[in-house]
Design a protein around this motif. Structure first.
Motif, PDB file in Angstrom:
ATOM      1  N   ILE A   4      -3.854  18.266   3.886  1.00  0.00           N
ATOM      2  CA  ILE A   4      -4.086  17.499   4.967  1.00  0.00           C
ATOM      3  C   ILE A   4      -3.021  17.592   6.285  1.00  0.00           C
ATOM      4  O   ILE A   4      -1.621  17.506   5.700  1.00  0.00           O
ATOM      5  N   VAL A   5      -3.362  17.415   7.297  1.00  0.00           N
ATOM      6  CA  VAL A   5      -2.348  17.455   8.375  1.00  0.00           C
ATOM      7  C   VAL A   5      -2.376  16.465   9.387  1.00  0.00           C
ATOM      8  O   VAL A   5      -3.239  15.408   9.078  1.00  0.00           O
ATOM      9  N   ALA A   6      -1.372  16.178   9.841  1.00  0.00           N
ATOM     10  CA  ALA A   6      -1.045  14.768  10.620  1.00  0.00           C
ATOM     11  C   ALA A   6      -1.886  14.561  11.500  1.00  0.00           C
ATOM     12  O   ALA A   6      -2.334  12.984  11.792  1.00  0.00           O
ATOM     13  N   ARG A   7      -2.430  15.333  12.103  1.00  0.00           N
ATOM     14  CA  ARG A   7      -3.757  15.049  13.232  1.00  0.00           C
ATOM     15  C   ARG A   7      -4.982  14.559  12.435  1.00  0.00           C
ATOM     16  O   ARG A   7      -5.476  13.665  13.124  1.00  0.00           O
ATOM     17  N   ASP A   8      -4.951  15.056  11.369  1.00  0.00           N
ATOM     18  CA  ASP A   8      -6.256  14.428  10.704  1.00  0.00           C
ATOM     19  C   ASP A   8      -6.101  13.100  10.221  1.00  0.00           C
ATOM     20  O   ASP A   8      -7.039  12.104  10.415  1.00  0.00           O
ATOM     21  N   ILE A   9      -5.039  12.653   9.860  1.00  0.00           N
ATOM     22  CA  ILE A   9      -4.586  11.243   9.473  1.00  0.00           C
ATOM     23  C   ILE A   9      -4.696  10.469  10.765  1.00  0.00           C
ATOM     24  O   ILE A   9      -5.144   9.376  10.758  1.00  0.00           O
ATOM     25  N   GLN A  10      -4.056  10.773  11.862  1.00  0.00           N
ATOM     26  CA  GLN A  10      -4.104  10.205  13.111  1.00  0.00           C
ATOM     27  C   GLN A  10      -5.455   9.907  13.661  1.00  0.00           C
ATOM     28  O   GLN A  10      -5.892   8.915  13.922  1.00  0.00           O
ATOM     29  N   ARG A  11      -6.277  10.751  13.287  1.00  0.00           N
ATOM     30  CA  ARG A  11      -7.748  10.812  13.906  1.00  0.00           C
ATOM     31  C   ARG A  11      -8.517   9.461  13.049  1.00  0.00           C
ATOM     32  O   ARG A  11      -9.010   8.645  13.801  1.00  0.00           O
TER      33      ARG A  11
ATOM     34  N   LEU B  50       0.754  -1.424   0.102  1.00  0.00           N
ATOM     35  CA  LEU B  50       0.103   0.023   0.127  1.00  0.00           C
ATOM     36  C   LEU B  50       0.826   1.184  -0.140  1.00  0.00           C
ATOM     37  O   LEU B  50       0.592   2.054  -0.535  1.00  0.00           O
ATOM     38  N   LEU B  51       1.720   1.230   0.890  1.00  0.00           N
ATOM     39  CA  LEU B  51       2.672   2.533   0.876  1.00  0.00           C
ATOM     40  C   LEU B  51       3.463   2.722  -0.569  1.00  0.00           C
ATOM     41  O   LEU B  51       3.833   3.828  -0.952  1.00  0.00           O
ATOM     42  N   ASP B  52       3.841   1.600  -1.022  1.00  0.00           N
ATOM     43  CA  ASP B  52       4.531   1.849  -2.501  1.00  0.00           C
ATOM     44  C   ASP B  52       3.856   2.264  -3.587  1.00  0.00           C
ATOM     45  O   ASP B  52       4.367   2.986  -4.574  1.00  0.00           O
ATOM     46  N   GLN B  53       2.546   2.636  -3.421  1.00  0.00           N
ATOM     47  CA  GLN B  53       1.577   3.121  -4.260  1.00  0.00           C
ATOM     48  C   GLN B  53       1.609   4.952  -4.179  1.00  0.00           C
ATOM     49  O   GLN B  53       1.219   5.491  -5.246  1.00  0.00           O
ATOM     50  N   PHE B  54       2.054   5.412  -3.121  1.00  0.00           N
ATOM     51  CA  PHE B  54       2.540   6.899  -3.105  1.00  0.00           C
ATOM     52  C   PHE B  54       3.705   7.066  -3.997  1.00  0.00           C
ATOM     53  O   PHE B  54       4.531   6.349  -4.203  1.00  0.00           O
ATOM     54  N   SER B  55       3.463   8.457  -4.193  1.00  0.00           N
ATOM     55  CA  SER B  55       4.933   9.034  -4.859  1.00  0.00           C
ATOM     56  C   SER B  55       5.922   9.317  -3.840  1.00  0.00           C
ATOM     57  O   SER B  55       5.510   9.317  -2.828  1.00  0.00           O
ATOM     58  N   PRO B  56       7.147   9.431  -4.246  1.00  0.00           N
ATOM     59  CA  PRO B  56       8.240   9.297  -3.441  1.00  0.00           C
ATOM     60  C   PRO B  56       8.122  10.582  -2.496  1.00  0.00           C
ATOM     61  O   PRO B  56       8.363  10.577  -1.414  1.00  0.00           O
TER      62      PRO B  56
ATOM     63  N   PRO C 246       4.952  14.669   7.206  1.00  0.00           N
ATOM     64  CA  PRO C 246       5.026  14.520   8.733  1.00  0.00           C
ATOM     65  C   PRO C 246       4.106  13.244   9.054  1.00  0.00           C
ATOM     66  O   PRO C 246       4.320  12.679  10.404  1.00  0.00           O
ATOM     67  N   TRP C 247       2.997  12.808   8.243  1.00  0.00           N
ATOM     68  CA  TRP C 247       2.274  11.825   8.673  1.00  0.00           C
ATOM     69  C   TRP C 247       2.790  10.578   8.130  1.00  0.00           C
ATOM     70  O   TRP C 247       2.254   9.473   8.594  1.00  0.00           O
ATOM     71  N   TRP C 248       3.992  10.338   7.325  1.00  0.00           N
ATOM     72  CA  TRP C 248       4.465   9.147   6.825  1.00  0.00           C
ATOM     73  C   TRP C 248       4.728   8.110   7.805  1.00  0.00           C
ATOM     74  O   TRP C 248       4.153   6.690   7.804  1.00  0.00           O
ATOM     75  N   ALA C 249       5.626   8.165   8.622  1.00  0.00           N
ATOM     76  CA  ALA C 249       5.930   7.216   9.690  1.00  0.00           C
ATOM     77  C   ALA C 249       4.783   6.655  10.498  1.00  0.00           C
ATOM     78  O   ALA C 249       4.646   5.663  10.636  1.00  0.00           O
ATOM     79  N   ALA C 250       3.892   7.676  10.856  1.00  0.00           N
ATOM     80  CA  ALA C 250       2.710   7.117  11.914  1.00  0.00           C
ATOM     81  C   ALA C 250       1.787   6.425  11.118  1.00  0.00           C
ATOM     82  O   ALA C 250       1.205   5.215  11.387  1.00  0.00           O
ATOM     83  N   LEU C 251       1.402   6.607   9.558  1.00  0.00           N
ATOM     84  CA  LEU C 251       0.806   5.830   8.686  1.00  0.00           C
ATOM     85  C   LEU C 251       1.322   4.448   8.368  1.00  0.00           C
ATOM     86  O   LEU C 251       0.585   3.366   8.418  1.00  0.00           O
ATOM     87  N   ALA C 252       2.654   4.288   8.234  1.00  0.00           N
ATOM     88  CA  ALA C 252       3.263   3.305   7.953  1.00  0.00           C
ATOM     89  C   ALA C 252       3.035   2.262   9.151  1.00  0.00           C
ATOM     90  O   ALA C 252       3.005   1.062   8.972  1.00  0.00           O
ATOM     91  N   GLU C 253       3.191   2.785  10.423  1.00  0.00           N
ATOM     92  CA  GLU C 253       2.935   2.143  11.573  1.00  0.00           C
ATOM     93  C   GLU C 253       1.600   1.660  11.729  1.00  0.00           C
ATOM     94  O   GLU C 253       1.408   0.386  12.132  1.00  0.00           O
ATOM     95  N   ALA C 254       0.638   2.496  11.386  1.00  0.00           N
ATOM     96  CA  ALA C 254      -0.614   2.008  11.548  1.00  0.00           C
ATOM     97  C   ALA C 254      -1.099   0.972  10.679  1.00  0.00           C
ATOM     98  O   ALA C 254      -2.017   0.374  10.832  1.00  0.00           O
ATOM     99  N   LEU C 255      -0.499   0.728   9.638  1.00  0.00           N
ATOM    100  CA  LEU C 255      -0.692  -0.397   8.527  1.00  0.00           C
ATOM    101  C   LEU C 255      -0.223  -1.555   8.890  1.00  0.00           C
ATOM    102  O   LEU C 255      -0.674  -2.492   8.103  1.00  0.00           O
ATOM    103  N   GLN C 256       0.822  -1.572   9.944  1.00  0.00           N
ATOM    104  CA  GLN C 256       1.414  -2.830  10.243  1.00  0.00           C
ATOM    105  C   GLN C 256       0.338  -4.052  10.613  1.00  0.00           C
ATOM    106  O   GLN C 256       0.642  -5.157  10.076  1.00  0.00           O
ATOM    107  N   PRO C 257      -0.632  -3.812  11.195  1.00  0.00           N
ATOM    108  CA  PRO C 257      -1.581  -4.826  11.625  1.00  0.00           C
ATOM    109  C   PRO C 257      -2.133  -5.827  10.312  1.00  0.00           C
ATOM    110  O   PRO C 257      -2.598  -6.863  10.433  1.00  0.00           O
ATOM    111  N   LEU C 258      -2.041  -5.178   9.176  1.00  0.00           N
ATOM    112  CA  LEU C 258      -2.703  -5.892   7.936  1.00  0.00           C
ATOM    113  C   LEU C 258      -1.945  -7.005   7.870  1.00  0.00           C
ATOM    114  O   LEU C 258      -2.411  -7.791   6.928  1.00  0.00           O
ATOM    115  N   GLU C 259      -0.710  -7.127   8.288  1.00  0.00           N
ATOM    116  CA  GLU C 259       0.198  -8.398   7.858  1.00  0.00           C
ATOM    117  C   GLU C 259      -0.723  -9.523   8.428  1.00  0.00           C
ATOM    118  O   GLU C 259      -0.163 -10.864   8.047  1.00  0.00           O
TER     119      GLU C 259
END
Length: 292
Positions: free
Chosen positions: A257-264, A137-143, A149-162
Motif C-alpha cells: 500500500i502506498v501513501a497516496r492510497d491511504i490519503q485518498r 488506534l495507532l498503538d495497535q500497529f506493530s513498531p 511514509p503514511w504514518w504521520a499523515a494517518l496519525a494527523e487524520a485520526l486526531q478529530p476522533l478526540e
C-alpha cells in the motif's frame, strides 16, 4: 480447573478449526466450544473476552457463557457454552440489509458511554494514564509501521476522533459473529472488545463485508455499497482498518500500500466514494496475493 479437567468435564472435543488467532474445537455433543488463543497477546485476549462476556450478559445480551477458563502449558484457553443460532449471511441484498439492521440494533445496546469509560482494550475501564482515542488506534500497529511514509499523515487524520464520545465496542464485528435464532441475536467472539469511538465498530462491519465479498470472487464494481452507506463512517478510521489488516498478514504485505492510497481513503468525505476506493484497493491487494 486445568484444560485437561475441562476436556473431561465438557468434552470430548472434536477436530480443531485453526484461524490466524485462535484454535477451536466443538464438543462432540454440541454443547460447548474449547478455544485456544494464539498469536497476538493470547493471555490478554483470554482475560478480555471472559470479562467482557460477563459484562455483556449482565446487560442482557445473548452471549456464550464462560464455563471454564485458564492458562497452562498448552496456552491460554476458555470453554464456552454454545449459543443457538445461524450466522448472518451476506450472499444476497436482502441478507446484507438484515445484517446491517442487526448491527445497528447491537450498537444501540453496547455503544454506551460514561465518565469512567476511557480508550483502551476491554471494558473494565481500569487503566493507568488515559490514552487519546487516536493513539489507542495507532498503538495497535506493530513498531515497523512507524517507519512507513503514511504514518504521520494517518496519525494527523485520526486526531478529530478526540471529539467523539468513548463507548464500549465489540471490536470485531462481522457476519459470523452475529447468530440469529428466531428473533434473538446472539453475539460471539469478544476477545477484541475495547472502548473507543463508535465508528470503529461500524468501520469493522464495512471492512469485513467488502473484503470478504471480494475474496469470494465478487468484482469491485458489484459490491453493494448502497446497502452500507447508512452506517456512520470515517475515512481515516477506514484507512487505519485497512492498514491494520495488512500489518497482521505477511511481513511484506504492508509495503503493498502506498501513501497516496491511504490519503485518498482518509480525506474522502462521501461514504459511497470511499467505500468504492476501499473495494478497488482490496481487490488489488488480493490480486497481489495478500491472504484473506
Amino acid at each position: 480447573m486445568t484444560v485437561g479437567e475441562a476436556e473431561c468435564r465438557y468434552g470430548p472435543f472434536g477436530r480443531a478449526t485453526v484461524k490466524p488467532y485462535s484454535r477451536t474445537q466443538r464438543a462432540i455433543d454440541g454443547g460447548s466450544l474449547l478455544k485456544f488463543y494464539v498469536g497476538v497477546d493470547p493471555e490478554g485476549r483470554r482475560q478480555r473476552e471472559a470479562e467482557t462476556v460477563w459484562r455483556a450478559a449482565h446487560w442482557g445480551l445473548s452471549v456464550p457463557e464462560v464455563l471454564a477458563t485458564g492458562r497452562c502449558g498448552a496456552g491460554s484457553w476458555s470453554v464456552f457454552r454454545m449459543l443457538l443460532g445461524v450466522p448472518c449471511g451476506v450472499s444476497t441484498s436482502r441478507a446484507i440489509e438484515e445484517y446491517v439492521g442487526h448491527v445497528l440494533d447491537l450498537a444501540h445496546s453496547i455503544h454506551r458511554s460514561s465518565p469512567s469509560v476511557t480508550p483502551g482494550p476491554g471494558w473494565s475501564g481500569e487503566r493507568g494514564r488515559p490514552t487519546p482515542q487516536h493513539q489507542f488506534l495507532l498503538d495497535q500497529f506493530s513498531p515497523r509501521c512507524r517507519l512507513r511514509p503514511w504514518w504521520a499523515a494517518l496519525a494527523e487524520a485520526l486526531q478529530p476522533l478526540e471529539s467523539h464520545p468513548v463507548v464500549h465496542l465489540h471490536g470485531d464485528l462481522k457476519p459470523e459473529h452475529l447468530l440469529v435464532d428466531d428473533h434473538q441475536l446472539g453475539v460471539v467472539d469478544w476477545e477484541a472488545s475495547s472502548c473507543g469511538p463508535a465508528v470503529v465498530d461500524y468501520t469493522d462491519v464495512v471492512f469485513h463485508l467488502v473484503r470478504d465479498l471480494l475474496y469470494t470472487g465478487v468484482k469491485p464494481g458489484s459490491v453493494p455499497i448502497d446497502l452500507i452507506t447508512q452506517l456512520p463512517f470515517s475515512g481515516p478510521v477506514l484507512a487505519w482498518r485497512l492498514l491494520l489488516w495488512l500489518d497482521r498478514r505477511r511481513p511484506q504485505d504492508i509495503d503493498l500500500i502506498v501513501a497516496r492510497d491511504i490519503q485518498r481513503l482518509a480525506t474522502e468525505e462521501h461514504a459511497a466514494t470511499v467505500y468504492a476506493s476501499l473495494a478497488r484497493a482490496v481487490s488489488d491487494l488480493r490480486a497481489a496475493g495478500v491472504p484473506r
